[in-house]
Scaffold this motif. Structure first.
Motif, PDB file in Angstrom:
ATOM      1  N   UNK A  50       0.998  -1.341   0.047  1.00  0.00           N
ATOM      2  CA  UNK A  50      -0.034  -0.030  -0.017  1.00  0.00           C
ATOM      3  C   UNK A  50       0.872   1.403   0.000  1.00  0.00           C
ATOM      4  N   UNK A  51       0.474   2.251  -0.798  1.00  0.00           N
ATOM      5  CA  UNK A  51       1.462   3.570  -0.833  1.00  0.00           C
ATOM      6  C   UNK A  51       1.226   4.096   0.578  1.00  0.00           C
ATOM      7  N   UNK A  52       2.260   4.758   0.859  1.00  0.00           N
ATOM      8  CA  UNK A  52       2.295   5.473   2.229  1.00  0.00           C
ATOM      9  C   UNK A  52       1.364   6.399   2.684  1.00  0.00           C
ATOM     10  N   UNK A  53       0.602   6.877   1.735  1.00  0.00           N
ATOM     11  CA  UNK A  53      -0.465   7.938   2.058  1.00  0.00           C
ATOM     12  C   UNK A  53      -1.787   7.052   2.238  1.00  0.00           C
ATOM     13  N   UNK A  54      -1.741   5.753   1.878  1.00  0.00           N
ATOM     14  CA  UNK A  54      -3.236   5.132   1.674  1.00  0.00           C
ATOM     15  C   UNK A  54      -3.709   4.798   2.979  1.00  0.00           C
ATOM     16  N   UNK A  55      -2.846   4.714   4.122  1.00  0.00           N
ATOM     17  CA  UNK A  55      -3.489   4.531   5.651  1.00  0.00           C
ATOM     18  C   UNK A  55      -3.992   5.779   5.930  1.00  0.00           C
ATOM     19  N   UNK A  56      -3.374   6.799   5.803  1.00  0.00           N
ATOM     20  CA  UNK A  56      -3.969   8.304   6.007  1.00  0.00           C
ATOM     21  C   UNK A  56      -5.045   8.437   5.348  1.00  0.00           C
ATOM     22  N   UNK A  57      -5.137   8.212   4.296  1.00  0.00           N
ATOM     23  CA  UNK A  57      -6.419   8.473   3.510  1.00  0.00           C
ATOM     24  C   UNK A  57      -7.783   7.581   3.819  1.00  0.00           C
ATOM     25  N   UNK A  58      -7.302   6.389   4.365  1.00  0.00           N
ATOM     26  CA  UNK A  58      -8.489   5.338   4.771  1.00  0.00           C
ATOM     27  C   UNK A  58      -8.868   6.035   6.228  1.00  0.00           C
ATOM     28  N   UNK A  59      -8.052   6.353   7.067  1.00  0.00           N
ATOM     29  CA  UNK A  59      -8.203   6.767   8.262  1.00  0.00           C
ATOM     30  C   UNK A  59      -8.994   8.108   8.351  1.00  0.00           C
ATOM     31  N   UNK A  60      -8.868   8.822   7.460  1.00  0.00           N
ATOM     32  CA  UNK A  60      -9.545  10.363   7.245  1.00  0.00           C
ATOM     33  C   UNK A  60     -11.190   9.905   6.747  1.00  0.00           C
ATOM     34  N   UNK A  61     -11.008   9.119   5.625  1.00  0.00           N
ATOM     35  CA  UNK A  61     -12.315   8.589   5.030  1.00  0.00           C
ATOM     36  C   UNK A  61     -13.173   8.094   6.290  1.00  0.00           C
ATOM     37  N   UNK A  62     -12.712   7.188   6.843  1.00  0.00           N
ATOM     38  CA  UNK A  62     -13.652   6.530   7.895  1.00  0.00           C
ATOM     39  C   UNK A  62     -14.081   7.487   8.980  1.00  0.00           C
ATOM     40  N   UNK A  63     -13.033   8.513   9.431  1.00  0.00           N
ATOM     41  CA  UNK A  63     -13.601   9.558  10.098  1.00  0.00           C
ATOM     42  C   UNK A  63     -14.512  10.463   9.776  1.00  0.00           C
ATOM     43  N   UNK A  64     -14.497  10.675   8.394  1.00  0.00           N
ATOM     44  CA  UNK A  64     -15.328  11.645   7.598  1.00  0.00           C
ATOM     45  C   UNK A  64     -16.764  11.066   7.656  1.00  0.00           C
ATOM     46  N   UNK A  65     -16.729   9.713   7.268  1.00  0.00           N
ATOM     47  CA  UNK A  65     -17.912   9.141   7.038  1.00  0.00           C
ATOM     48  C   UNK A  65     -18.560   8.593   8.195  1.00  0.00           C
ATOM     49  N   UNK A  66     -17.953   8.628   9.498  1.00  0.00           N
ATOM     50  CA  UNK A  66     -18.596   7.838  10.614  1.00  0.00           C
ATOM     51  C   UNK A  66     -19.820   8.169  11.068  1.00  0.00           C
ATOM     52  N   UNK A  67     -20.326   9.571  10.896  1.00  0.00           N
ATOM     53  CA  UNK A  67     -21.882   9.842  11.375  1.00  0.00           C
ATOM     54  C   UNK A  67     -22.688   9.404  10.456  1.00  0.00           C
TER      55      UNK A  67
END
Length: 221
Positions: free
Chosen positions: A201-218
């Motif tokens: 996985x690219x280095x940025x991918x884990x941060x992107x996934x973390x941000x995505x999950x946080x933004x979509x959590x509600x």
């Protein structure tokens, strides 16, 4: 151009990322229509020179392109006649097969450039096709006005001598700029390959996934 300034409704048409740990992106047959509002900010500062793309490896399979774009001279001449200024980063990408060959598509998308801008229906700007799905179910366009640009998508085919669309399908905003769209397109494809083909996985991918999950959590509750 920001989504709120666009004449088109925002949406992100793409593949599922549930296998990568993003519940907001459930699996679908090929493309699904996902909430644009919860797409995470991309985890890298973009400088307009595509340096991030030059750092990537050349793709061996499913690349979106690796040859000079033959339509580019005609497109530039047509834009000059209309007084349209194309983003430098857009031209740099289309002029350089070495950059194009570093982006792959798990759905078989490929570079497809319209030879002239087409007036956008119901908007004060023009559409320039630059990317197509291999089954012709979606197309991506640079939307250019006198002062700004964005990326939009539609199931309608605009631009080209064999144009046969009827303007019946909706055009939707999907990128604040060409480079931001290109980066997100590249990164999400790499995340898909990592999750489904057991690739690094690219280095940025884990941060992107973390941000995505946080933004979509509600939306998940």
């Amino acid at each position: 151009m920001q989504a709120q300034d666009s004449p088109f409704p925002p949406a992100w048409w793409a593949f599922g990322l549930e296998s990568a740990g993003v519940p907001a992106r459930p699996e679908t047959s090929t493309y699904g229509r996902y909430d644009f509002e919860v797409l995470p900010p991309i985890p890298r500062e973009l400088t307009g020179d595509l340096a991030w793309l030059a750092e990537q490896a050349v793709t061996e399979e499913w690349g979106i392109g690796a040859t000079p774009v033959a339509e580019l001279p005609d497109l530039e001449a047509a834009c000059d006649r209309l007084g349209l200024t194309l983003p430098v980063v857009f031209l740099d990408f289309l002029r350089m097969p070495s950059l194009q060959s570093r982006i792959r598509s798990c759905t078989g998308c490929y570079i497809s450039v319209g030879p002239e801008p087409v007036r956008a229906p119901g908007a004060d700007g023009h559409l320039i096709r630059f990317l197509a799905d291999q089954q012709d179910c979606l197309y991506w366009y640079l939307y250019v006005t006198a002062t700004d640009h964005a990326v939009v998508t539609s199931a309608d085919y605009y631009g080209g001598p064999d144009e046969d669309h009827d303007g019946g399908d909706e055009i939707e905003f999907c990128g604040e700029s060409f480079e931001s769209f290109l980066y997100r397109f590249w990164l999400e494809n790499e995340i898909w390959y990592s999750a489904n083909e057991d690739e690094p996985m690219p280095a940025e991918a884990e941060e992107y996934i973390r941000r995505y999950r946080a933004a979509a959590a509600p939306l998940d509750h």
